[in-house]
Enzyme design. Structure first.
Site, PDB file in Angstrom:
ATOM      1  N   SER A 194       4.724   3.962   1.932  1.00  0.00           N
ATOM      2  CA  SER A 194       5.181   3.308   0.704  1.00  0.00           C
ATOM      3  C   SER A 194       5.479   4.394  -0.321  1.00  0.00           C
ATOM      4  CB  SER A 194       4.081   2.397   0.159  1.00  0.00           C
ATOM      5  OG  SER A 194       4.372   2.009  -1.173  1.00  0.00           O
TER       6      SER A 194
ATOM      7  N   ILE B 172       9.874  -4.052  -2.423  1.00  0.00           N
ATOM      8  CA  ILE B 172      10.742  -4.882  -1.603  1.00  0.00           C
ATOM      9  C   ILE B 172      10.368  -6.336  -1.872  1.00  0.00           C
ATOM     10  CG2 ILE B 172      11.450  -5.393   0.780  1.00  0.00           C
ATOM     11  CD1 ILE B 172      11.963  -2.493   0.234  1.00  0.00           C
TER      12      ILE B 172
ATOM     13  N   ASN C 136       3.366  -1.228  11.072  1.00  0.00           N
ATOM     14  CA  ASN C 136       3.789  -1.842   9.821  1.00  0.00           C
ATOM     15  C   ASN C 136       2.692  -2.685   9.166  1.00  0.00           C
ATOM     16  OD1 ASN C 136       5.779  -3.309   7.908  1.00  0.00           O
ATOM     17  ND2 ASN C 136       4.932  -4.953   9.172  1.00  0.00           N
TER      18      ASN C 136
ATOM     19  N   LYS D  13      -1.677   4.563   2.192  1.00  0.00           N
ATOM     20  CA  LYS D  13      -0.267   4.812   2.525  1.00  0.00           C
ATOM     21  C   LYS D  13       0.028   6.323   2.567  1.00  0.00           C
ATOM     22  CE  LYS D  13       1.026   0.807   3.492  1.00  0.00           C
ATOM     23  NZ  LYS D  13       1.469   0.553   4.890  1.00  0.00           N
TER      24      LYS D  13
ATOM     25  N   TYR E  81      -4.847   1.310  -2.009  1.00  0.00           N
ATOM     26  CA  TYR E  81      -3.650   1.069  -1.197  1.00  0.00           C
ATOM     27  C   TYR E  81      -2.820   2.350  -1.099  1.00  0.00           C
ATOM     28  CZ  TYR E  81       0.972  -0.826   0.000  1.00  0.00           C
ATOM     29  OH  TYR E  81       2.186  -1.065   0.591  1.00  0.00           O
ATOM     30  N   ALA E  82      -2.636   3.021  -2.248  1.00  0.00           N
ATOM     31  CA  ALA E  82      -1.859   4.269  -2.274  1.00  0.00           C
ATOM     32  C   ALA E  82      -2.472   5.319  -1.359  1.00  0.00           C
ATOM     33  CB  ALA E  82      -1.784   4.801  -3.703  1.00  0.00           C
ATOM     34  N   ALA E  83      -3.792   5.408  -1.387  1.00  0.00           N
ATOM     35  CA  ALA E  83      -4.477   6.397  -0.538  1.00  0.00           C
ATOM     36  C   ALA E  83      -4.221   6.097   0.941  1.00  0.00           C
ATOM     37  CB  ALA E  83      -5.972   6.393  -0.829  1.00  0.00           C
TER      38      ALA E  83
ATOM     39  N   GLY F 141       2.289  -6.482  12.485  1.00  0.00           N
ATOM     40  CA  GLY F 141       2.532  -7.243  11.256  1.00  0.00           C
ATOM     41  C   GLY F 141       3.916  -7.851  11.246  1.00  0.00           C
ATOM     42  N   ALA F 142       4.353  -8.312  12.420  1.00  0.00           N
ATOM     43  CA  ALA F 142       5.763  -8.714  12.558  1.00  0.00           C
ATOM     44  C   ALA F 142       5.987 -10.214  12.403  1.00  0.00           C
ATOM     45  CB  ALA F 142       6.298  -8.252  13.912  1.00  0.00           C
TER      46      ALA F 142
END
Lengths: 244, 85
Positions: free
Chosen positions: A139, A185, A87, A156, A152-154, A11-12
């Site tokens: 995160s 961010i 990432n 991460k 998303y939280a799960a 993911g750069a």
């Protein structure tokens, strides 16, 4: 002078991943940036970086059958892989009750399954060579929670569990595994958040501001560096004190 | 080198590096009855992938796992043939 050590950053092409790639290149690593497609920002960063320090390899990480060939290609073109920074992620928001099943599935597929499988193929070489660094980008949402980000939280949170257990598996072979947990961010991923929400988060943080991608990149660079040789299985939070 | 000699050489190197004591490496040696633990096995898979470019464990069912050294050699022989085809 010894050959620079190769680090893959997924993911750069933008945001935090691009900052990580640029920082590692500046620190003397040979960075192989992986994303679906390159970007103007990546090309500009690669031009500004030390010669031959930033390379791009196109890969859709969601295609898990492409991961093993990807790792082979990196090794053929750039030599043994010293580091891996997982990432790449998507941040699709949505209330669970109304989220389409495919959106839930896509989040788990790209944020959890893909980094696990990529790590599986990369860590073998690290185990065989007796050294290596893996950094998983988690995160703060993994441990604070946030409305409409449950899936998303799960994903991460899964990266943190993965980090801790894998560090135990590969520690005695000289491979470290750590996670960084960025707060909010300023990146394209948080652009959907309105200005008042951003201000509210900044005001609540200990340092009264938001962290930026370079702060996360510096944390990753530390964990990849020789200075972090005795740091493994941990989570480094970079959030300007918003969870302090 | 034959497949068998490659695998035996790697097992000897890994067990030497990790201070494991192994019985004679015969085809009927049961891997699970030795000190060759899961980490040693992971290292063997990594090194064999370097040699052959194949990983026969990626798509296998648990029931197919090799029990003896002979099973392991046969598994890699089949994987190498399938990869070359």
């Amino acid at each position: 002078m010894s050959e620079p050590r190769t680090v893959i950053v997924t993911g750069a092409s933008r945001g935090i991943g691009l900052a990580i790639a640029s920082t590692l290149a500046a620190e003397g690593f040979r960075v192989v940036a992986v994303a679906r497609r390159s970007s103007e920002a990546f090309e500009a960063a690669a031009t500004a970086a030390p010669a031959g320090s930033m390379h791009f390899m196109a890969c859709d990480l969601g295609r898990t059958d492409a991961l093993q060939p990807l790792v082979r290609s990196v090794r053929v073109e750039h030599g043994p892989i010293y580091g891996l920074v997982n990432n790449a992620a998507i941040g699709t928001p949505g209330l669970l009750a109304t989220m389409p099943d495919h959106a839930v599935s896509d989040l788990v597929h790209l944020n959890t399954l893909a980094p696990m499988l990529l790590t599986k193929y990369v860590v073998r070489g690290m185990m065989a060579s007796g050294s290596g660094r893996i950094v998983n980008v988690s995160s703060i949402i993994a441990f604070t929670g946030y409305n409409a980000l449950s899936v998303y939280a799960a994903t991460k949170a899964s990266m943190i569990g993965f980090t801790r257990s894998l560090s135990r598996e590969v520690g005695r072979l000289g491979v470290t595994v750590n996670a960084v947990a960025p707060g909010f961010i300023e990146t394209a991923l948080t652009e959907g958040m309105d200005e008042s929400e951003r201000e509210r988060i900044a005001k609540r943080s200990a340092l009264r501001r938001l962290a930026d991608p370079d702060d996360v990149a510096n944390a990753v660079a530390y964990l990849v560096s020789d200075k972090a040789r005795n740091v493994t299985g941990t989570v480094l939070t970079v959030d300007a004190g918003s969870t302090a | 080198m034959t497949m068998r000699s490659t695998i035996v050489a790697e097992i000897e190197a890994i067990t030497r590096d990790h201070d494991k004591t192994m019985p004679p490496l015969t085809d009927d040696m049961v891997l699970m009855d030795t000190e060759f633990d899961s980490l040693c096995f992971a290292l063997l898979v990594a090194r064999m992938e370097d040699h052959l470019g194949v990983d026969p464990f990626g798509t296998m069912e648990v029931a197919d796992l090799p029990v003896t050294l002979g099973d392991l050699v046969a598994l890699y022989d089949r994987a190498a043939v399938a990869n070359a085809a």
